[in-house]
Design an enzyme around this catalytic site. Sequence first.
Site, PDB file in Angstrom:
ATOM      1  CB  CYS A 266      -0.958  -0.011   1.188  1.00 65.97           C
ATOM      2  SG  CYS A 266      -2.221  -1.270   1.015  1.00 65.97           S
TER       3      CYS A 266
HETATM    4  N1  NAD Z   1      -3.438  -5.212   1.293  1.00 66.69           N
HETATM    5  C1  NAD Z   1      -3.793  -4.269   2.138  1.00 66.69           C
HETATM    6  O1  NAD Z   1      -3.344  -4.213   3.284  1.00 66.69           O
HETATM    7  C2  NAD Z   1      -4.784  -3.211   1.734  1.00 66.69           C
HETATM    8  C3  NAD Z   1      -5.358  -2.382   2.706  1.00 66.69           C
HETATM    9  C4  NAD Z   1      -6.272  -1.407   2.321  1.00 66.69           C
HETATM   10  C5  NAD Z   1      -6.594  -1.242   0.974  1.00 66.69           C
HETATM   11  N2  NAD Z   1      -6.001  -2.047   0.035  1.00 66.69           N
HETATM   12  C6  NAD Z   1      -6.388  -1.866  -1.361  1.00 66.69           C
HETATM   13  O2  NAD Z   1      -7.333  -2.880  -1.698  1.00 66.69           O
HETATM   14  C7  NAD Z   1      -7.155  -3.296  -3.047  1.00 66.69           C
HETATM   15  C8  NAD Z   1      -6.889  -4.782  -3.088  1.00 66.69           C
HETATM   16  O3  NAD Z   1      -5.666  -5.029  -2.432  1.00 66.69           O
HETATM   17  P1  NAD Z   1      -5.194  -6.505  -2.067  1.00 66.69           P
HETATM   18  O4  NAD Z   1      -3.931  -6.365  -1.302  1.00 66.69           O
HETATM   19  O5  NAD Z   1      -6.347  -7.224  -1.478  1.00 66.69           O
HETATM   20  O6  NAD Z   1      -4.901  -7.058  -3.535  1.00 66.69           O
HETATM   21  P2  NAD Z   1      -4.484  -8.525  -3.978  1.00 66.69           P
HETATM   22  O7  NAD Z   1      -3.606  -8.351  -5.154  1.00 66.69           O
HETATM   23  O8  NAD Z   1      -4.003  -9.283  -2.784  1.00 66.69           O
HETATM   24  O9  NAD Z   1      -5.844  -9.196  -4.440  1.00 66.69           O
HETATM   25  C9  NAD Z   1      -6.581  -8.823  -5.563  1.00 66.69           C
HETATM   26  C10 NAD Z   1      -7.366 -10.050  -6.031  1.00 66.69           C
HETATM   27  O10 NAD Z   1      -8.270  -9.656  -7.058  1.00 66.69           O
HETATM   28  C11 NAD Z   1      -8.329 -10.686  -8.009  1.00 66.69           C
HETATM   29  N3  NAD Z   1      -8.884 -10.160  -9.254  1.00 66.69           N
HETATM   30  C12 NAD Z   1      -8.310  -9.293 -10.119  1.00 66.69           C
HETATM   31  N4  NAD Z   1      -9.170  -9.017 -11.124  1.00 66.69           N
HETATM   32  C13 NAD Z   1     -10.298  -9.700 -10.893  1.00 66.69           C
HETATM   33  C14 NAD Z   1     -11.551  -9.823 -11.555  1.00 66.69           C
HETATM   34  N5  NAD Z   1     -11.807  -9.144 -12.672  1.00 66.69           N
HETATM   35  N6  NAD Z   1     -12.477 -10.640 -11.058  1.00 66.69           N
HETATM   36  C15 NAD Z   1     -12.244 -11.315  -9.917  1.00 66.69           C
HETATM   37  N7  NAD Z   1     -11.082 -11.239  -9.228  1.00 66.69           N
HETATM   38  C16 NAD Z   1     -10.124 -10.437  -9.694  1.00 66.69           C
HETATM   39  C17 NAD Z   1      -6.915 -11.183  -8.103  1.00 66.69           C
HETATM   40  O11 NAD Z   1      -6.830 -12.467  -8.672  1.00 66.69           O
HETATM   41  C18 NAD Z   1      -6.486 -11.152  -6.629  1.00 66.69           C
HETATM   42  O12 NAD Z   1      -6.768 -12.374  -5.992  1.00 66.69           O
HETATM   43  C19 NAD Z   1      -6.024  -2.439  -3.597  1.00 66.69           C
HETATM   44  O13 NAD Z   1      -6.566  -1.324  -4.237  1.00 66.69           O
HETATM   45  C20 NAD Z   1      -5.256  -2.023  -2.361  1.00 66.69           C
HETATM   46  O14 NAD Z   1      -4.561  -0.813  -2.536  1.00 66.69           O
HETATM   47  C21 NAD Z   1      -5.126  -3.037   0.385  1.00 66.69           C
END
Ligand code: NAD
Length: 430
Positions: A266
Amino acid sequence: MRISIIGCGYVGLISGVCFAEMGNSVILVDVIRDKVDKINGGIAPIYEENLDRMLKKNIGHGRLHATTRLEKAVIDSDMTFIAVGTPSRRDGSIDMVYVKKAAEDIGKALKEKGAYHTVVVKSTVTPGTTEDVVLSMLEKFSGKEAGRDFGVAMNPEFLKESKAVADFMNPDRIVIGGIDEESIERVGRLYKDFKCPVMETNPRTAEMIKYASNAFLAAKISFSNELGNLCKKLGIDAYEVAAGMGYDGRIERKFLDSGIGYGGSCFPKDVKAIIAKGKKSGLKMEMMDAVEKVNKEQPLLVIEMLKKRIPNLKGKTIAVLGLAFKPGTDDIREACSLKIVGALLHKKAKIKAYDPQAAENFKRIYKNITYCMHAKEALEGADACLILTEWPEFKSLTDEDFNVMLGKVIIEGRKVLDPGKVKKFEGVCW
Ligand SMILES: NC(=O)c1ccc[n+]([C@@H]2O[C@H](COP(=O)([O-])OP(=O)(O)OC[C@H]3O[C@@H](n4cnc5c(N)ncnc54)[C@H](O)[C@@H]3O)[C@@H](O)[C@H]2O)c1
């Protein structure tokens, strides 16, 4: 409520498990079959405290399942969260490809659906994205009108990896940005039992609150690191300074720990994205630029310190303790360890690495280093040791553990060793 969540990553999976725990019926959607199968088998694809137990429990109670069938998930639910990744592009701006694809597919599903539906963006997206990109794609592919046939909201997620479940269930605040009262009200109902403040606003303010929060925390870290470097030069304990500053209620002690810098999925990406957004808007973003610059240089200070002790690292064995970007997670995205191990390999050093959770993920990037089962195995015969993640188990390391090393160079990138147990070591800012 019947909820579908697109994306089973950190945010999607944790949100899904927690919403199910709160009594909702949840369908998780991902494009990766293996992830979906693991989740349905009650196995969390990521490591987080309490996640496995809660996942198994809610799957067992029939409140949660995962699928690759997005359209059916949208049709069978009342509200859909978009929780897909928003990685950085080369210019620092966010790559919208996953968000756009999700919006397109949800739009197509809404075309087939009679009942009112609410679409909520939970992914971190730059101000304007929910309305200018997601809403317009939903309208285009559904042929329906936002605000009349379906609702749109932005509900940023503030959970911290390593404490993700606890943070989700007990947040500091909930922010709901909606295009209208109805959208805000529907999302608000989900969180009605939470005791924290619930802030209702418009989508672009909600989007900015998320970026402003992460950018501010990143700035606090870079500030502490720059000051920590100066404290070290002047023979001052940066942690004593942080303690003294932290008593001031306007400053607060958290996030003043100096060290090798921030990593994770992030802060680095969000700082880059807000810089890119500012520059696109004609602003210089000098402060955020500096935050990023300090953070880029900070991890490499441990290499400089190491080279002062061992000028030629070629063929030397370096024990690396800690690979995860922080303790309590197996996530190595943008971890400082990646940069440091890369620099060590470039200098032809041999690496013996140990991390209690993150070795499997690290192996996907660095296959040809030695992975150890415990810290002592990594230390055995090493010329130097670098501590890069403050895992609590490293606190109990003693001189006796380090005696198995060949050399006596111990450098901490995070403050974790107990000076009562280890006599001689050096810290990056202390
Ligand atoms: N990781 C954190 O601590 C955190 C905290 C707050 C906000 N965020 C935000 O949340 C969002 C997600 O982060 P994350 O860490 O969970 O990401 P991640 O990469 O761990 O997970 C994303 C998931 O989405 C799936 N995906 C992508 N396209 C897709 C589609 N069209 N249909 C279905 N599934 C699909 C991927 O296969 C993956 O499993 C980002 O914008 C991030 O900035 C993350």
